[in-house]
Write a protein that holds these residues in place. Structure first.
Motif, PDB file in Angstrom:
ATOM      1  N   LYS A  90      -3.802   7.548  -8.564  1.00 48.08           N
ATOM      2  CA  LYS A  90      -3.089   6.496  -7.847  1.00 48.08           C
ATOM      3  C   LYS A  90      -2.614   5.433  -8.831  1.00 48.08           C
ATOM      4  CE  LYS A  90      -5.483   7.058  -3.423  1.00 48.08           C
ATOM      5  NZ  LYS A  90      -6.298   6.387  -2.371  1.00 48.08           N
ATOM      6  N   VAL A  91      -1.311   5.138  -8.792  1.00 48.19           N
ATOM      7  CA  VAL A  91      -0.719   4.176  -9.715  1.00 48.19           C
ATOM      8  C   VAL A  91      -0.051   3.060  -8.917  1.00 48.19           C
ATOM      9  CG1 VAL A  91       0.960   3.799 -11.554  1.00 48.19           C
ATOM     10  CG2 VAL A  91      -0.312   5.959 -11.438  1.00 48.19           C
ATOM     11  N   PRO A  92      -0.597   1.836  -8.921  1.00 42.62           N
ATOM     12  CA  PRO A  92       0.106   0.702  -8.277  1.00 42.62           C
ATOM     13  C   PRO A  92       1.321   0.308  -9.121  1.00 42.62           C
ATOM     14  CG  PRO A  92      -2.266   0.276  -8.525  1.00 42.62           C
ATOM     15  CD  PRO A  92      -1.938   1.459  -9.382  1.00 42.62           C
ATOM     16  N   PRO A  93       2.521   0.381  -8.577  1.00 42.60           N
ATOM     17  CA  PRO A  93       3.723   0.068  -9.365  1.00 42.60           C
ATOM     18  C   PRO A  93       3.688  -1.319  -9.997  1.00 42.60           C
ATOM     19  CG  PRO A  93       4.343   1.107  -7.310  1.00 42.60           C
ATOM     20  CD  PRO A  93       2.874   0.825  -7.225  1.00 42.60           C
ATOM     21  N   VAL A  94       3.068  -2.294  -9.311  1.00 36.93           N
ATOM     22  CA  VAL A  94       3.090  -3.666  -9.820  1.00 36.93           C
ATOM     23  C   VAL A  94       2.419  -3.773 -11.186  1.00 36.93           C
ATOM     24  CG1 VAL A  94       0.943  -4.365  -8.680  1.00 36.93           C
ATOM     25  CG2 VAL A  94       2.677  -6.081  -9.210  1.00 36.93           C
ATOM     26  N   LEU A  95       1.396  -2.963 -11.446  1.00 35.89           N
ATOM     27  CA  LEU A  95       0.728  -3.022 -12.746  1.00 35.89           C
ATOM     28  C   LEU A  95       1.632  -2.496 -13.851  1.00 35.89           C
ATOM     29  CD1 LEU A  95      -2.890  -1.874 -11.787  1.00 35.89           C
ATOM     30  CD2 LEU A  95      -1.960  -4.196 -11.944  1.00 35.89           C
ATOM     31  N   VAL A  96       2.405  -1.461 -13.540  1.00 32.66           N
ATOM     32  CA  VAL A  96       3.360  -0.919 -14.514  1.00 32.66           C
ATOM     33  C   VAL A  96       4.489  -1.925 -14.739  1.00 32.66           C
ATOM     34  CG1 VAL A  96       4.836   1.042 -15.104  1.00 32.66           C
ATOM     35  CG2 VAL A  96       2.798   1.396 -13.692  1.00 32.66           C
ATOM     36  N   GLU A  97       4.949  -2.549 -13.653  1.00 33.10           N
ATOM     37  CA  GLU A  97       6.020  -3.540 -13.769  1.00 33.10           C
ATOM     38  C   GLU A  97       5.589  -4.733 -14.615  1.00 33.10           C
ATOM     39  OE1 GLU A  97       8.030  -2.425  -9.436  1.00 33.10           O
ATOM     40  OE2 GLU A  97       6.814  -4.226  -9.654  1.00 33.10           O
ATOM     41  N   ARG A  98       4.346  -5.164 -14.447  1.00 31.66           N
ATOM     42  CA  ARG A  98       3.858  -6.288 -15.245  1.00 31.66           C
ATOM     43  C   ARG A  98       3.846  -5.933 -16.730  1.00 31.66           C
ATOM     44  NH1 ARG A  98      -1.372  -8.170 -11.600  1.00 31.66           N
ATOM     45  NH2 ARG A  98      -0.175  -8.999  -9.831  1.00 31.66           N
ATOM     46  N   ALA A  99       3.418  -4.711 -17.037  1.00 31.98           N
ATOM     47  CA  ALA A  99       3.383  -4.296 -18.441  1.00 31.98           C
ATOM     48  C   ALA A  99       4.785  -4.248 -19.029  1.00 31.98           C
ATOM     49  CB  ALA A  99       2.705  -2.931 -18.554  1.00 31.98           C
ATOM     50  N   LEU A 100       5.723  -3.651 -18.299  1.00 33.96           N
ATOM     51  CA  LEU A 100       7.090  -3.518 -18.802  1.00 33.96           C
ATOM     52  C   LEU A 100       7.792  -4.869 -18.892  1.00 33.96           C
ATOM     53  CD1 LEU A 100       8.243  -0.310 -16.877  1.00 33.96           C
ATOM     54  CD2 LEU A 100       7.675  -0.509 -19.307  1.00 33.96           C
ATOM     55  N   ALA A 153       0.824  -1.204   0.000  1.00 32.76           N
ATOM     56  CA  ALA A 153       0.000   0.000   0.000  1.00 32.76           C
ATOM     57  C   ALA A 153       0.860   1.256   0.000  1.00 32.76           C
ATOM     58  CB  ALA A 153      -0.928  -0.012   1.215  1.00 32.76           C
ATOM     59  N   ASP A 154       1.980   1.217   0.733  1.00 32.89           N
ATOM     60  CA  ASP A 154       2.820   2.411   0.792  1.00 32.89           C
ATOM     61  C   ASP A 154       3.722   2.575  -0.424  1.00 32.89           C
ATOM     62  OD1 ASP A 154       4.513   0.340   1.411  1.00 32.89           O
ATOM     63  OD2 ASP A 154       4.928   0.992   3.456  1.00 32.89           O
ATOM     64  N   ASP A 155       3.639   1.639  -1.377  1.00 31.27           N
ATOM     65  CA  ASP A 155       4.374   1.794  -2.634  1.00 31.27           C
ATOM     66  C   ASP A 155       3.542   2.482  -3.711  1.00 31.27           C
ATOM     67  OD1 ASP A 155       6.686   0.613  -1.706  1.00 31.27           O
ATOM     68  OD2 ASP A 155       6.169  -1.393  -2.419  1.00 31.27           O
ATOM     69  N   VAL A 156       2.230   2.614  -3.475  1.00 33.44           N
ATOM     70  CA  VAL A 156       1.363   3.231  -4.468  1.00 33.44           C
ATOM     71  C   VAL A 156       1.833   4.660  -4.743  1.00 33.44           C
ATOM     72  CG1 VAL A 156      -0.968   4.084  -4.911  1.00 33.44           C
ATOM     73  CG2 VAL A 156      -0.637   1.811  -3.953  1.00 33.44           C
ATOM     74  N   ILE A 157       1.923   4.996  -6.018  1.00 32.34           N
ATOM     75  CA  ILE A 157       2.407   6.307  -6.445  1.00 32.34           C
ATOM     76  C   ILE A 157       1.206   7.213  -6.693  1.00 32.34           C
ATOM     77  CG2 ILE A 157       3.758   7.543  -8.193  1.00 32.34           C
ATOM     78  CD1 ILE A 157       5.074   4.735  -8.795  1.00 32.34           C
ATOM     79  N   VAL A 188       9.015   2.948  -9.287  1.00 28.91           N
ATOM     80  CA  VAL A 188       8.849   3.685  -8.033  1.00 28.91           C
ATOM     81  C   VAL A 188       8.371   5.102  -8.351  1.00 28.91           C
ATOM     82  CG1 VAL A 188      10.611   2.372  -6.792  1.00 28.91           C
ATOM     83  CG2 VAL A 188      11.261   4.456  -8.016  1.00 28.91           C
ATOM     84  N   GLY A 189       7.985   5.809  -7.306  1.00 30.12           N
ATOM     85  CA  GLY A 189       7.650   7.212  -7.446  1.00 30.12           C
ATOM     86  C   GLY A 189       8.727   8.075  -6.826  1.00 30.12           C
TER      87      GLY A 189
END
Length: 364
Positions: free
Chosen positions: A274-284, A264-268, A296-297
């Motif tokens: 609000k951007v959950p980093p894990v969704l961006v990481e999965r795409a990349l 939760a504290d990684d959400v940007i 990260v933010g």
């Protein structure tokens, strides 16, 4: 009383005191790095029920001392064996100063088998893993091991022949990139993804399904866990109502499987989005040539935070434009990384977890 046990990279010195702690004939044990001197610590009241005191990896800030009972450790080991296909022989390839490594030893003790141990003093080496695994695999099975994604990635890039012979390879400690998981499964590795933490005696959800007796619920999007593997509490702080509120966000898939969306504290929060980093990481991670990625933010005067991505590539690096287009299509415009940094490797801490704070610092 807690007996601090200095644990070398070979870890076998932990077995006798851990066995005594599990059967109640010895004090609780606290694995510490070899060479570290720690005076015995008295336990008070309910804390005396502990068999193991393990230090968290500090992902939420200051590390905490987690107190686990013998019954919680045994329940975790027995539920693991029940899920995998019965007691077997284990190869320890993780530090025994963290819960994932300790639980490999606990499972061995519960199964009545001698574990094989990979000496991690020179770091994780594929050739050494194979050397230690072959004699173990020559014995009567089943045969199991536990790895973190970075270790599996190295095996996938070098030599998968030995790891394919294990009846199950538990994979946890950090989020597993989907391409890595798919490549390992396609190569014939019997990967079982795990989710858990020190407070749950290690992995308590396997391939999205809680172990027998473990319950998972979502409260305001936050994962909460209950069951026989739950810790007693922290030093001086007993867990109260039988549920442990984790720091992780999650959701249930259409098949009911638990999906972890990151901390939760990684959400940007960028420009109010609000951007959950894990969704961006999965795409990349799905872009050809990308081996590892961490999103990260970082602070920004205009946006509050902006999304940035550290990328490790294998072979030719994809262009930043391609990476941004993929994220824009998969996650949305707000999630597009403002900056992309190509690194030779991602910094890690603890049992192979990516050090997000160090990644953020690399962007200046």
């Amino acid at each position: 009383m807690v007996e601090a046990v200095p644990v070398s990279f070979e870890a076998l010195e932990l077995l006798p005191p851990l066995r005594a702690a599990l059967d109640g004939t010895g004090p609780a044990v606290a694995p510490v790095p070899f060479g570290q001197v720690v005076a015995p610590v008295p336990l008070e009241g309910w804390e005396r029920e502990a068999a193991l005191v393990i230090t968290t990896s500090g992902s939420t800030g200051v590390p905490k001392s987690v107190l686990l009972s013998a019954s919680a450790l045994r329940a975790s080991a027995e539920a693991t064996h029940a899920r995998l296909g019965g007691p077997g022989r284990w190869l320890l390839a993780l530090p025994a100063t963290h819960i994932a490594g300790v639980q490999v030893l606990v499972r061995s003790l519960v199964a009545g088998t001698a574990p094989a141990v990979l000496d991690l003093a020179p770091g994780f080496r594929v050739e050494r893993f194979a050397e230690v695994a072959r004699p173990l695999l020559a014995t009567a099975g089943p045969h199991y091991t536990a790895l973190v994604p970075t270790q599996l990635a190295r095996l996938l890039a070098d030599d998968m022949s030995v790891v394919k012979e294990f009846d199950a390879v538990l994979l946890g400690g950090a989020a597993t990139p989907r391409p890595l998981l798919e490549a390992a499964l396609a190569a014939g590795v019997r990967v079982v993804t795990t989710y858990g933490m020190s407070e749950t005696a290690g992995g308590c959800v396997y391939d999205g399904v809680p172990l027998d007796g473990v319950e998972v619920r979502l409260v305001d999007g936050r994962i909460e866990v209950a069951g026989p593997t739950l810790a007693l509490g922290y030093r001086g702080e007993r867990f109260g109502d039988g549920w442990f509120r984790t720091g992780d966000l999650g959701r249930f898939g259409v098949d009911g499987a638990v999906e972890v969306l990151g901390r939760a504290d990684d959400v940007i929060v960028t420009g109010g989005e609000k951007v959950p980093p894990v969704l961006v990481e999965r795409a990349l991670a799905g872009v050809p040539g990308v081996r590892e990625v961490c999103v990260v933010g970082v602070p920004d005067v205009e946006w509050g935070q902006v999304v940035v991505a550290a990328v490790v590539v294998a072979g030719e690096a994809p262009s930043e434009e391609v990476l941004r287009d993929v994220v824009r299509a998969a996650v949305g415009r707000a999630a597009v990384p403002k900056r992309v940094l190509f690194l030779p490797e991602l910094p890690t801490r603890g049992p192979g977890k990516v050090d997000r704070a160090a990644v953020a610092r690399s962007f200046g």
